[in-house]
Design an enzyme around this catalytic site. Structure first.
Site, mmCIF file in Angstrom:
data_model
loop_
_atom_site.group_PDB
_atom_site.id
_atom_site.type_symbol
_atom_site.label_atom_id
_atom_site.label_comp_id
_atom_site.label_asym_id
_atom_site.label_seq_id
_atom_site.Cartn_x
_atom_site.Cartn_y
_atom_site.Cartn_z
ATOM 1 N N ASP A 21 -75.498 -39.063 50.792
ATOM 2 C CA ASP A 21 -75.545 -40.179 51.736
ATOM 3 C C ASP A 21 -74.197 -40.896 51.724
ATOM 4 O O ASP A 21 -73.642 -41.184 50.654
ATOM 5 C CB ASP A 21 -76.662 -41.144 51.358
ATOM 6 C CG ASP A 21 -76.950 -42.145 52.462
ATOM 7 O OD1 ASP A 21 -77.688 -41.785 53.396
ATOM 8 O OD2 ASP A 21 -76.428 -43.276 52.392
ATOM 9 N N GLU A 80 -76.385 -40.525 58.537
ATOM 10 C CA GLU A 80 -75.294 -40.254 57.600
ATOM 11 C C GLU A 80 -75.770 -39.484 56.373
ATOM 12 O O GLU A 80 -75.091 -39.456 55.344
ATOM 13 C CB GLU A 80 -74.637 -41.575 57.157
ATOM 14 C CG GLU A 80 -75.504 -42.460 56.284
ATOM 15 C CD GLU A 80 -76.396 -43.418 57.064
ATOM 16 O OE1 GLU A 80 -76.745 -44.475 56.508
ATOM 17 O OE2 GLU A 80 -76.735 -43.114 58.224
#
Length: 446
Positions: A321, A364
């Site tokens: 992430d 993301e």
């Protein structure tokens, strides 16, 4: 809808006995739930088909506890008609798990029979009590089977699409190349006959560029499609029937030429039809990063889990992430945020090994599936990715550069037959990485 009918049947079953009877059956189940679970898995592990999925001490311990929890909730006397939607969703979820693990549905049905027999042996219930117990078990298993079959069908479609992806990653280019190869062969054939009055032999279509590709790659890529047999039949007809008629001393007739062109037209039509199936495949690529998206995750994870179980190899899931990505979007704009994700995708591809798989899960969040690794190797590769991102200067659209960091959660194959268990552990490890300061890789434990 079939589920609506099952919901009605479920409600009728709940009303078929008094509340006091339901309470007594619930007490009976709680008293012997450990024995029920023991008997269930003793029988399951005696079957070779089931033992390959369940022959793991950690798995047995967890699943026995899960089965006891399931029995307790299934026979909870406080469950009423207003709770049936949640109850049905629980059974559907369990069915999906069975589908991911790929335990044959007939073994699950046998397990239900074991539970009913064990309850009968230990409590000698009345006919009314036993009917209630049996009907709830049967209804729950029936609901599970719906989700099981849907999941299995979805997995089959995803595996078919992934097989296509693994062989011909650029479908559009491959399609045009093979169409051109087929037409080139036709042009060379006709030119040869026009020039030499049919006296020269021409390469058979099965030995042409197109023929070699189709027989050695296309057949596998499009395995099971009916057009495959049609293409093979047409090529056989061309090589064995049509070409010999054109190789005599006489100039080929218009009839012969038309027959040949008609056969080639059929081949081309079938090939176009086969490549149209690639539309679903193309949807499996992430548009922004060109990495695999989560569409292929079940197919890839199932394949790796099967190999790990069969060969004794381990894999590791890295959930990655981007730290403070919202701040990047807010400060530099979403276009620059997209550019950062694209650069990260390239970095992940270049940092991982050729046998590993890289996905964009969404937003993301990325995932790397490391193949054939142990915990030490997985941590080392995860740290390599983290350090590479930390050192990279990410270039924005206006030429300026920014620093980016990532947090990584690592989960190494645990022996659990459901790959989702390992993904959940990786997510939990990612959460710990973020909670402990970000820009780090954390290994799931326990």
């Amino acid at each position: 809808m079939f589920l609506d009918q099952l919901k009605q049947d479920y409600a009728i079953t709940l009303k078929s006995v008094t509340q006091s009877t339901r309470q007594q059956i619930a007490r009976n189940v709680c008293q012997i739930k450990t024995e029920l679970a023991e008997s269930f898995y003793e029988v399951m592990l005696s079957h070779k088909e089931a033992s390959q999925y369940l022959d793991n001490q950690v798995v047995q311990t967890r699943l026995k506890g899960s089965l006891q929890t399931w029995l307790t909730k299934l026979f909870d006397p406080n469950v009423g008609e207003e709770d049936l939607d949640n109850t049905i969703q629980t059974q559907l979820h369990i069915g999906e798990v069975h589908g991911r693990i790929n335990i044959p549905v007939h073994l699950v049905s046998r397990g239900g029979r074991v539970l009913k027999q064990e309850y009968l042996n230990r409590h000698a219930p009345s006919i009314e009590d036993f009917n209630f117990f049996s009907q709830l078990i049967d209804t729950a298993l029936e609901i599970m089977s719906i989700a099981y079959h849907k999941n299995s069908e979805r997995n089959s479609r995803e595996e078919e699409a992934y097989r296509l992806f693994s062989i011909t990653q650029n479908i559009g280019r491959e399609k045009e190349f093979q169409r051109a190869a087929l037409l080139d062969w036709e042009n060379e054939l006709l030119y040869s006959y026009a020039e030499a009055d049919g006296k020269n032999k021409v390469m058979r279509i099965t030995q042409s560029e197109f023929g070699l590709w189709f027989r050695h790659k296309g057949l596998h890529a499009f395995e099971g499609a009916p057009e495959c047999n049609q293409v093979l039949e047409q090529m056989e007809n061309i090589d064995n029937n049509l070409l010999p008629t054109l190789e005599g001393d006489a100039r080929p007739t218009i009839k012969h030429i038309r027959e040949l062109r008609a056969a080639l037209k059929n081949v081309l039509y079938c090939v176009d039809s086969l490549f149209q199936r690639s539309e679903e495949l193309e949807a499996g690529k992430d548009v922004l990063t060109r990495l695999l998206n989560r569409k292929f995750l079940p197919a890839v994870m199932s394949k790796q889990l099967e190999m790990a179980r069969r060969r004794g190899e381990k894999y590791a899931a890295l959930i990655i992430d981007v730290d403070h990505f919202k701040k990047i979007n807010d400060t530099y704009g979403h276009d620059n945020g997209d550019r950062v994700l694209q650069q990260l995708a390239v970095l992940l591809t270049n940092t991982t090994r050729s046998g590993d798989y890289t996905f964009r899960l969404g937003g993301e969040e990325f995932m790397v599936l490391l193949v054939d690794v142990d915990e030490k190797r997985a941590q080392m590769l995860a740290e390599k990715i983290r350090a590479a991102v930390f050192k990279e200067s990410f270039q924005l659209l206006d030429g300026q550069t920014i620093d980016v960091t990532v947090s990584i959660g690592i989960s190494v194959y645990s022996g659990h037959p459901d790959y989702q268990y390992d993904l959940t552990r990786a997510d939990e490890a990612l959460f710990k990485a973020k909670q402990s300061g970000r820009n780090r890789a954390v290994l799931a434990t326990g």
